[in-house]
Scaffold this active site. Sequence first.
Site, PDB file in Angstrom:
ATOM      1  N   ASN A   6      35.014  16.362  -4.430  1.00  0.00           N
ATOM      2  CA  ASN A   6      34.123  15.230  -4.713  1.00  0.00           C
ATOM      3  C   ASN A   6      32.827  15.801  -5.282  1.00  0.00           C
ATOM      4  OD1 ASN A   6      32.527  12.967  -4.738  1.00  0.00           O
ATOM      5  ND2 ASN A   6      32.442  12.719  -2.505  1.00  0.00           N
ATOM      6  N   TRP A   7      32.701  15.726  -6.596  1.00  0.00           N
ATOM      7  CA  TRP A   7      31.540  16.351  -7.253  1.00  0.00           C
ATOM      8  C   TRP A   7      30.270  15.513  -7.145  1.00  0.00           C
ATOM      9  CZ3 TRP A   7      31.458  20.111 -11.847  1.00  0.00           C
ATOM     10  CH2 TRP A   7      32.243  21.226 -11.546  1.00  0.00           C
ATOM     11  N   LYS A   8      30.410  14.283  -6.614  1.00  0.00           N
ATOM     12  CA  LYS A   8      29.229  13.408  -6.468  1.00  0.00           C
ATOM     13  C   LYS A   8      28.464  13.375  -7.796  1.00  0.00           C
ATOM     14  CE  LYS A   8      29.372  14.330  -1.557  1.00  0.00           C
ATOM     15  NZ  LYS A   8      28.696  14.447  -0.296  1.00  0.00           N
ATOM     16  N   HIS A  94      32.980   5.744   0.811  1.00  0.00           N
ATOM     17  CA  HIS A  94      32.255   6.958   1.219  1.00  0.00           C
ATOM     18  C   HIS A  94      30.974   6.541   1.948  1.00  0.00           C
ATOM     19  CE1 HIS A  94      30.059  10.717   1.070  1.00  0.00           C
ATOM     20  NE2 HIS A  94      31.201  11.323   0.785  1.00  0.00           N
ATOM     21  N   GLU A 162      35.618  11.296   7.722  1.00  0.00           N
ATOM     22  CA  GLU A 162      34.392  12.024   7.381  1.00  0.00           C
ATOM     23  C   GLU A 162      33.275  11.605   8.335  1.00  0.00           C
ATOM     24  OE1 GLU A 162      34.414  13.590   3.136  1.00  0.00           O
ATOM     25  OE2 GLU A 162      33.438  11.650   3.087  1.00  0.00           O
ATOM     26  N   GLY A 168      27.507  17.397   4.406  1.00  0.00           N
ATOM     27  CA  GLY A 168      26.392  18.132   3.805  1.00  0.00           C
ATOM     28  C   GLY A 168      25.458  18.776   4.811  1.00  0.00           C
ATOM     29  N   SER A 207      31.500  19.186   5.473  1.00  0.00           N
ATOM     30  CA  SER A 207      31.162  20.604   5.619  1.00  0.00           C
ATOM     31  C   SER A 207      32.377  21.528   5.683  1.00  0.00           C
ATOM     32  CB  SER A 207      30.242  20.820   6.828  1.00  0.00           C
ATOM     33  OG  SER A 207      28.987  20.196   6.602  1.00  0.00           O
TER      34      SER A 207
HETATM   35  P1  PGA Z   1      30.329  18.091   2.075  1.00  0.00           P
HETATM   36  O1  PGA Z   1      30.631  16.593   1.555  1.00  0.00           O
HETATM   37  O2  PGA Z   1      31.609  18.865   1.913  1.00  0.00           O
HETATM   38  O3  PGA Z   1      29.218  18.573   1.186  1.00  0.00           O
HETATM   39  O4  PGA Z   1      29.937  17.975   3.502  1.00  0.00           O
HETATM   40  C1  PGA Z   1      31.835  15.963   1.873  1.00  0.00           C
HETATM   41  C2  PGA Z   1      31.850  14.573   1.301  1.00  0.00           C
HETATM   42  O5  PGA Z   1      30.799  13.926   1.231  1.00  0.00           O
HETATM   43  O6  PGA Z   1      32.915  14.071   0.895  1.00  0.00           O
END
Ligand code: PGA
Length: 251
Positions: A6-8, A94, A162, A168, A207
């Site tokens: 997920n590159w956001k 999300h 999640e 994050g 994470s």
């Molecule tokens: P992260 O994000 O791996 O940076 O914790 C996961 C996500 O938001 O899907």
Amino acid sequence: MLIVANWKMHGEPARIKRWMDAVSAAFTGVENAPECILCPPALWLESANAHLGDNPTLKLGGQDCRAEAEGPFTGDISARMLAKAGAKYVIVGHSERRIGHHETSAEVAGKCRAVKHAGMTPIVCVGETLAERESGRAIDVVREQLNHSIAGGDSWCIVAYEPVWAIGTGHTPSLEEIAAMHREITSYATGLQQSRDRAIPVVYGGSVNPSNAASILAIPEVQGALIGSASLEHESYIAIAQAAGRTMQGK
Ligand code: PGA
């Protein structure tokens, strides 16, 4: 096993193409390769798809969509548009949308329907906040989200567990906590299906990195990972996906 990047709101076409080339090179012709899915910003889906051609190693996904097929919704994008641009999956619900954009589970359900209607598979995110976990309500919160986000009719999807507090932050639940929640979600989400002969796959997100991936992915109920920051560099994404490939042999 599904390993979703997920590159956001990161990246641009040249960087995305370099990443795709590296991931393709790492997994082309490899037995026990996981299903690698890249969700770049929607704007770059089309160029990523053109670069992909008929390479079967990678698939593309969107990060969100609107439930309606078209209309006066400035700045939004429909599931059908994502499908036309090459997406095969779409992340919906999300926590950065549920919390940051105040999206309800009912809206997420509408997005899920739109994604399926457009011939793609939704990846439906659920997860509790830290306060909800600390007050012992994590399972109830997640059940409630599932109930309203995926229930009704043909509700086939992939669920991503999640925990909001793990995204994050560098913090993850213990392996036992992940296993317990995945068991709960698998049986609850599968029970919401009209036809229950196929278990809903549940992937973990929050994470995940090359150091913790092998132990998380080895949990029997974990069917893959949704990765944010550690997916941006191809080296760490490939390391995680290779760990998935190794655990697939043992599962
Ligand atoms: P992260 O994000 O791996 O940076 O914790 C996961 C996500 O938001 O899907």
